[in-house]
Design an enzyme around this catalytic site. Structure first.
Site, PDB file in Angstrom:
ATOM      1  N   LYS A 148      -2.104   0.894   8.100  1.00  0.00           N
ATOM      2  CA  LYS A 148      -3.327   1.000   8.592  1.00  0.00           C
ATOM      3  C   LYS A 148      -4.707   0.752   8.937  1.00  0.00           C
ATOM      4  O   LYS A 148      -5.115  -0.480   8.750  1.00  0.00           O
ATOM      5  CB  LYS A 148      -3.738   1.353   7.370  1.00  0.00           C
ATOM      6  CG  LYS A 148      -3.560   2.807   6.116  1.00  0.00           C
ATOM      7  CD  LYS A 148      -4.071   2.714   5.177  1.00  0.00           C
ATOM      8  CE  LYS A 148      -5.596   3.182   4.811  1.00  0.00           C
ATOM      9  NZ  LYS A 148      -6.429   2.958   2.973  1.00  0.00           N
ATOM     10  N   GLU A 162     -14.689   3.552  10.353  1.00  0.00           N
ATOM     11  CA  GLU A 162     -13.177   3.391  10.540  1.00  0.00           C
ATOM     12  C   GLU A 162     -12.742   4.143  11.846  1.00  0.00           C
ATOM     13  O   GLU A 162     -11.181   4.200  12.256  1.00  0.00           O
ATOM     14  CB  GLU A 162     -12.181   3.346   8.758  1.00  0.00           C
ATOM     15  CG  GLU A 162     -12.704   2.942   8.306  1.00  0.00           C
ATOM     16  CD  GLU A 162     -11.065   2.925   7.261  1.00  0.00           C
ATOM     17  OE1 GLU A 162     -10.766   3.641   7.475  1.00  0.00           O
ATOM     18  OE2 GLU A 162     -11.266   1.905   6.089  1.00  0.00           O
ATOM     19  N   GLU A 177      -2.513   8.100  -1.409  1.00  0.00           N
ATOM     20  CA  GLU A 177      -3.380   6.543  -1.778  1.00  0.00           C
ATOM     21  C   GLU A 177      -4.260   6.649  -2.382  1.00  0.00           C
ATOM     22  O   GLU A 177      -5.436   8.060  -2.137  1.00  0.00           O
ATOM     23  CB  GLU A 177      -3.489   5.729  -0.153  1.00  0.00           C
ATOM     24  CG  GLU A 177      -3.933   4.478  -1.102  1.00  0.00           C
ATOM     25  CD  GLU A 177      -4.785   3.980   0.825  1.00  0.00           C
ATOM     26  OE1 GLU A 177      -4.128   4.671   1.545  1.00  0.00           O
ATOM     27  OE2 GLU A 177      -5.621   2.746  -0.060  1.00  0.00           O
ATOM     28  N   SER A 198     -15.418   0.473  -0.024  1.00  0.00           N
ATOM     29  CA  SER A 198     -14.873   1.170  -1.437  1.00  0.00           C
ATOM     30  C   SER A 198     -13.935   0.252  -2.143  1.00  0.00           C
ATOM     31  O   SER A 198     -12.478   0.165  -1.660  1.00  0.00           O
ATOM     32  CB  SER A 198     -13.831   2.816  -1.269  1.00  0.00           C
ATOM     33  OG  SER A 198     -12.364   2.154  -0.799  1.00  0.00           O
ATOM     34  N   ASP A 222      -6.029   8.978   2.058  1.00  0.00           N
ATOM     35  CA  ASP A 222      -6.088   8.158   1.300  1.00  0.00           C
ATOM     36  C   ASP A 222      -7.939   9.006   0.924  1.00  0.00           C
ATOM     37  O   ASP A 222      -8.708   9.152   1.028  1.00  0.00           O
ATOM     38  CB  ASP A 222      -7.063   6.887   1.906  1.00  0.00           C
ATOM     39  CG  ASP A 222      -7.578   5.727   1.079  1.00  0.00           C
ATOM     40  OD1 ASP A 222      -7.626   6.085  -0.767  1.00  0.00           O
ATOM     41  OD2 ASP A 222      -7.675   5.203   1.534  1.00  0.00           O
ATOM     42  N   ASP A 270      -4.029   1.783  -4.241  1.00  0.00           N
ATOM     43  CA  ASP A 270      -4.895   0.236  -3.463  1.00  0.00           C
ATOM     44  C   ASP A 270      -5.333  -0.415  -4.366  1.00  0.00           C
ATOM     45  O   ASP A 270      -4.971  -1.144  -4.850  1.00  0.00           O
ATOM     46  CB  ASP A 270      -5.105   1.097  -2.679  1.00  0.00           C
ATOM     47  CG  ASP A 270      -6.602   0.342  -0.709  1.00  0.00           C
ATOM     48  OD1 ASP A 270      -6.948  -1.200  -1.210  1.00  0.00           O
ATOM     49  OD2 ASP A 270      -7.285   0.980  -0.684  1.00  0.00           O
ATOM     50  N   GLU A 286      -9.956   9.624   3.247  1.00  0.00           N
ATOM     51  CA  GLU A 286      -9.428   9.430   4.728  1.00  0.00           C
ATOM     52  C   GLU A 286      -8.349  10.257   5.386  1.00  0.00           C
ATOM     53  O   GLU A 286      -7.533  10.496   4.486  1.00  0.00           O
ATOM     54  CB  GLU A 286      -8.765   7.664   4.735  1.00  0.00           C
ATOM     55  CG  GLU A 286      -9.543   6.656   4.851  1.00  0.00           C
ATOM     56  CD  GLU A 286      -8.741   4.943   4.627  1.00  0.00           C
ATOM     57  OE1 GLU A 286      -7.205   5.326   4.795  1.00  0.00           O
ATOM     58  OE2 GLU A 286      -9.719   4.180   4.536  1.00  0.00           O
ATOM     59  N   HIS A 307     -16.942   6.174   3.966  1.00  0.00           N
ATOM     60  CA  HIS A 307     -17.092   5.734   4.978  1.00  0.00           C
ATOM     61  C   HIS A 307     -18.059   6.961   6.382  1.00  0.00           C
ATOM     62  O   HIS A 307     -18.104   6.753   6.780  1.00  0.00           O
ATOM     63  CB  HIS A 307     -15.894   5.289   5.377  1.00  0.00           C
ATOM     64  CG  HIS A 307     -15.094   4.641   5.262  1.00  0.00           C
ATOM     65  ND1 HIS A 307     -13.678   4.577   5.018  1.00  0.00           N
ATOM     66  CD2 HIS A 307     -15.224   3.271   3.846  1.00  0.00           C
ATOM     67  CE1 HIS A 307     -13.292   3.382   4.453  1.00  0.00           C
ATOM     68  NE2 HIS A 307     -14.081   2.896   3.330  1.00  0.00           N
ATOM     69  N   LYS A 321      -4.063  -5.487   1.884  1.00  0.00           N
ATOM     70  CA  LYS A 321      -5.278  -6.353   1.932  1.00  0.00           C
ATOM     71  C   LYS A 321      -5.889  -7.731   1.855  1.00  0.00           C
ATOM     72  O   LYS A 321      -5.458  -8.106   0.643  1.00  0.00           O
ATOM     73  CB  LYS A 321      -6.147  -5.480   1.806  1.00  0.00           C
ATOM     74  CG  LYS A 321      -6.331  -3.830   1.932  1.00  0.00           C
ATOM     75  CD  LYS A 321      -7.347  -3.391   1.636  1.00  0.00           C
ATOM     76  CE  LYS A 321      -7.390  -1.762   2.284  1.00  0.00           C
ATOM     77  NZ  LYS A 321      -8.272  -1.003   0.848  1.00  0.00           N
ATOM     78  N   HIS A 351      -6.439  -2.359   7.486  1.00  0.00           N
ATOM     79  CA  HIS A 351      -7.558  -3.730   7.171  1.00  0.00           C
ATOM     80  C   HIS A 351      -8.447  -3.080   6.524  1.00  0.00           C
ATOM     81  O   HIS A 351      -8.086  -2.090   5.932  1.00  0.00           O
ATOM     82  CB  HIS A 351      -7.797  -2.763   8.962  1.00  0.00           C
ATOM     83  CG  HIS A 351      -8.337  -1.003   8.255  1.00  0.00           C
ATOM     84  ND1 HIS A 351      -9.295  -0.363   9.549  1.00  0.00           N
ATOM     85  CD2 HIS A 351      -8.123   0.108   7.523  1.00  0.00           C
ATOM     86  CE1 HIS A 351      -8.917   1.259   9.285  1.00  0.00           C
ATOM     87  NE2 HIS A 351      -8.417   1.289   8.266  1.00  0.00           N
TER      88      HIS A 351
HETATM   89  P1  PGA Z   1     -12.368  -0.251   2.122  1.00  0.00           P
HETATM   90  O1  PGA Z   1     -11.721   1.577   2.516  1.00  0.00           O
HETATM   91  O2  PGA Z   1     -12.116  -0.934   2.988  1.00  0.00           O
HETATM   92  O3  PGA Z   1     -13.851   0.007   2.493  1.00  0.00           O
HETATM   93  O4  PGA Z   1     -12.493  -0.656   0.808  1.00  0.00           O
HETATM   94  C1  PGA Z   1     -10.197   1.021   2.819  1.00  0.00           C
HETATM   95  C2  PGA Z   1      -9.522   1.711   2.730  1.00  0.00           C
HETATM   96  O5  PGA Z   1      -9.848   1.898   1.060  1.00  0.00           O
HETATM   97  O6  PGA Z   1      -7.863   2.006   1.793  1.00  0.00           O
HETATM   98 ZN    ZN Z   2      -7.639   2.763  -0.012  1.00  0.00          ZN
END
Ligand code: PGA
Ligand code: ZN
Length: 417
Positions: free
Chosen positions: A393, A206, A290, A41, A247, A317, A165, A156, A342, A370
């Site tokens: 995370k 995940e 999130e 995503s 999330d 994010d 999430e 996911h 990230k 992650h």
């Molecule tokens: P992604 O998802 O690594 O698939 O982008 C993680 C997130 O959105 O936090």
């Molecule tokens: Zn996210």
């Protein structure tokens, strides 16, 4: 001590799809290895992941071009020099010459950046997290509060859950060892509950469970929250000990032409979605949301923060994509209370550190994270500790690539005690 060789390699990530590995050997033949993750995503502002687009290999997702860039173009920049990730990052950014690293590929650049940082800590004879904290001028590196993504949805899991999430976390800082035990206890009790209700107990990308919920009033996401509460209680904890984080990854169900979110059978505008958040916050012990609003819906971020930031952390994010300028803009406009960090969204360790620094200077939350497509590289564990990230995370309590990061945090806690 100088760098003797830099080698790029195509390896597989946790989804069994190609990603980039980089191996650096020093003059004394000691070596380090790094590898980079991949998001699913992803936001529009993220640094560019270079893929081969050769449909004959790995559905076009091969990374041989990125690997070649490491071996032919980047290696000559660093071979024969003392390892310094700050210097290497500057040179790679200069050589690439684009805003989103679309020439060399952020996957190639980050793999080298992380490997050079690892080599640098080896040469300095310090731990990787110390190298990070030294760069930031942080005297006391500390362990973050982990958030365990124990139910996976959205992209996911393809199981009908809109939210991506569903996480549990200790409500306050306890030792990492204790936090991990708490997460595992809730995770295993959730497994028993799902098993009893004849749900599948296989896991999503995940490492959280990915059951197919049919829903409560047509809203499977509410059923997911109910399961979390049951699992928390069944594991012997109260809503005081454990909080829930979510999330939403709302860009995945946002229609930017119509300005509405397709939330199961309902089409809701941002105000209605925020009302829905208010309802679930009053019912469940949620302390973290999130990407509750899509990055394409900037105005609604302000409203979300205004309405809910006294009760929960509002974390961005995709909207920030670990980009210093976007985070600055967000702080100025009060559109969140913190940012996900990230490193692969921005493409170098140095730039990820700049984003951390801007958050720290403005008292903006930092959540190191992650990606859904991971490797066994544990760099982000050291990064989170070195950066004094408040939360971390790292996924659910299963799958080797997630557990490797939690295990590294256990070892770091031992080193720090
Ligand atoms: P992604 O998802 O690594 O698939 O982008 C993680 C997130 O959105 O936090
Ligand atoms: Zn996210």
């Amino acid at each position: 001590m100088k760098i003797k060789s830099v080698t790029g390699r195509e390896i597989l990530d946790s989804r069994g799809l190609p990603t980039v590995e980089c191996e650096i050997t020093l003059d004394d033949d000691r070596s380090v290895v790094s590898s980079v993750p991949t998001g699913l995503s992803t936001g529009d502002f993220e640094a560019f992941q270079l893929r081969d687009n050769d449909k004959k290999r790995y559905f076009g997702l091969g990374v041989l071009k990125a690997v070649k860039n490491i071996n032919k173009k980047i290696a000559p920049l660093v071979v024969g020099k003392k390892p310094s990730f700050s210097d290497a990052d500057k040179e790679m950014i200069h050589l690439d010459g684009t805003d989103q690293k679309s020439n060399l590929g952020a996957n190639a650049i980050l793999a080298v950046s992380i490997a050079v940082a690892k080599a640098e800590s080896l040469v300095q004879n310090i731990e990787l997290y110390e190298l990070i904290s030294n760069k930031l001028g942080i005297k006391e590196p500390k362990l973050p509060i982990p958030m365990f993504n124990i139910l996976n949805g959205g992209l996911h899991a393809s199981n009908g859950l809109c939210f991506q999430e569903f996480m549990v976390m200790p409500s306050k800082q306890v030792s990492f060892k204790k936090s991990l035990e708490m997460g595992v206890k809730i995770y295993q009790h959730l497994k028993l509950l799902l098993f009893d209700a004849k749900h599948v107990v296989s896991v999503g990308d995940e490492g959280g469970f990915a059951p197919f919920f049919t829903g409560k009033n047509g809203l499977p996401d509410l059923e997911a929250f109910d399961y979390l509460i049951k699992a928390i209680k069944f594991a012997g904890f109260s809503e005081k000990d454990v909080k829930i984080g979510v999330d939403v990854a709302s860009s995945q169900f946002f229609d930017d032409e119509e300005g509405v979110y397709s939330f199961h059978a309902h089409e809701v505008d941002p105000e209605e979605l925020i009302e829905f958040y208010e309802k679930i916050i009053s019912k469940y012990p949620i302390s973290y949301i999130e990407d509750g609003i899509s990055p394409m819906d900037f105005g609604a971020w302000k409203l979300l923060t205004k309405k809910l930031s006294k009760k929960v952390q509002i974390i961005g994010d995709d909207i920030f994509s670990t980009n210093e300028a976007l985070i600055k803009e967000g702080i100025k406009n009060k559109i969140a209370t913190g940012s996900i960090i990230k490193p692969n969204q921005v493409g170098t360790v140095s730039e990820a550190l700049k984003s951390v620094d801007i958050c720290r200077k403005n008292n903006f939350g930092i959540v190191v994270s992650h990606r859904s497509g991971e490797t066994i590289d544990t760099f982000i564990s050291d990064f989170a500790v070195g950066a004094n990230s408040s939360h971390f995370k790292g996924g659910g309590c299963a799958r080797g690539e997630r557990i490797a990061k939690f295990n590294r945090l256990l070892r770091i806690e031992e080193l720090l005690s």
